[in-house]
Design an enzyme around this catalytic site. Sequence first.
Site, short mmCIF file in Angstrom:
data_model
loop_
_atom_site.label_atom_id
_atom_site.label_comp_id
_atom_site.label_asym_id
_atom_site.label_seq_id
_atom_site.Cartn_x
_atom_site.Cartn_y
_atom_site.Cartn_z
CB SER A 9 -0.89 0.01 1.24
OG SER A 9 -1.42 1.32 1.41
CG HIS A 34 -3.82 -1.65 -1.53
ND1 HIS A 34 -4.90 -2.45 -1.84
CD2 HIS A 34 -4.23 -0.86 -0.50
CE1 HIS A 34 -5.90 -2.18 -1.03
NE2 HIS A 34 -5.54 -1.20 -0.21
CG ASP A 36 -5.19 2.33 0.88
OD1 ASP A 36 -6.11 1.50 0.87
OD2 ASP A 36 -4.02 2.05 1.23
CG MET A 38 -8.76 6.82 2.39
SD MET A 38 -8.04 6.80 4.03
CE MET A 38 -6.98 5.35 3.90
CG HIS A 67 -9.23 -0.23 -0.34
ND1 HIS A 67 -8.60 -0.40 0.87
CD2 HIS A 67 -10.55 -0.36 -0.09
CE1 HIS A 67 -9.51 -0.61 1.82
NE2 HIS A 67 -10.71 -0.58 1.26
CG MET A 69 -11.46 2.73 2.13
SD MET A 69 -9.88 2.76 2.98
CE MET A 69 -8.79 2.93 1.57
CG MET A 140 -11.39 -3.17 5.32
SD MET A 140 -9.86 -2.77 4.45
CE MET A 140 -8.98 -1.78 5.68
CG ASP A 175 -5.95 -2.97 3.37
OD1 ASP A 175 -4.91 -2.67 3.96
OD2 ASP A 175 -6.60 -2.19 2.64
C1 DX5 Z 1 -6.29 1.48 5.62
C2 DX5 Z 1 -5.87 1.15 4.22
C3 DX5 Z 1 -4.70 0.25 4.15
C4 DX5 Z 1 -3.45 0.79 4.81
C5 DX5 Z 1 -2.82 -0.38 5.48
O1 DX5 Z 1 -7.55 2.05 5.59
O2 DX5 Z 1 -6.92 0.52 3.51
O3 DX5 Z 1 -4.43 -0.17 2.82
O4 DX5 Z 1 -2.52 1.37 3.94
O5 DX5 Z 1 -1.75 0.04 6.23
P1 DX5 Z 1 -0.96 -0.93 7.19
O6 DX5 Z 1 -0.44 -2.07 6.37
O7 DX5 Z 1 0.10 -0.05 7.73
O8 DX5 Z 1 -1.93 -1.40 8.24
ZN ZN Z 2 -6.43 -0.41 1.55
#
Ligand code: DX5
Ligand code: ZN
Length: 214
Positions: A9, A34, A36, A38, A67, A69, A140, A175
Amino acid sequence: MNKVIISPSILSADFANLETDIQKVESYGADWIHVDVMDGHFVPNITIGVPVVKSLKKITNLLLDVHLMIENPQNYIESFAKAGADILTFHFESVDNNLIVPIINKIKSFGVKAGLSIKPKTDPELILPYLNDLDLVLIMTVEPGFGGQKFINYCAEKIKNIKKNANNDLIIQVDGGINAETAKICKEYGANSLVAGSYIYNSNDIKSAIESLR
Ligand code: DX5
Ligand code: ZN
């Protein structure tokens, strides 16, 4: 033996040096990247969007595992697909149930793999009706929103339920809080795709970190 897909990620990468940070994990054997996304509504954090995905597409050959969110993911599928997302995963909790199949079909209509994700408190039984339509399920193992949180054990147990009800082609991804130890637990339960941010990017030895997840 099935190969485990490692998807670093970039949330934990240096945003001023994304190209370098992506090339690093690419050269050390990462399978996907990956990303993310948001929106500050579905989760209490804001990260990156379509323009960044478009730029990343130009600098890596790895699949972009996006991903989402965000609220109203249906409104952004086309933009992310056209920007170069190879996998688009949205959240079960972000839409009304009657939109889930149409969104999956929309994602697939662009030749993109479709994923559905559940947050820690969501019962995996609720997504069983969609498994046959999906390419990927993302369980998750932390509350979505931030990197560097602690792995939640009871979330990983949901993998077993999904695995039991899925066909062999379904990718089961986890994740949140993934490191060598928690990766092992998830793989034993049946996960075959691991997302890891801080464990990989905060490591002094990224190559060994990636290898330790396999
Ligand atoms: C959190 C994200 C993850 C995040 C994971 O909401 O979806 O992808 O980057 O980070 P780590 O591996 O540090 O928990
Ligand atoms: Zn993620």
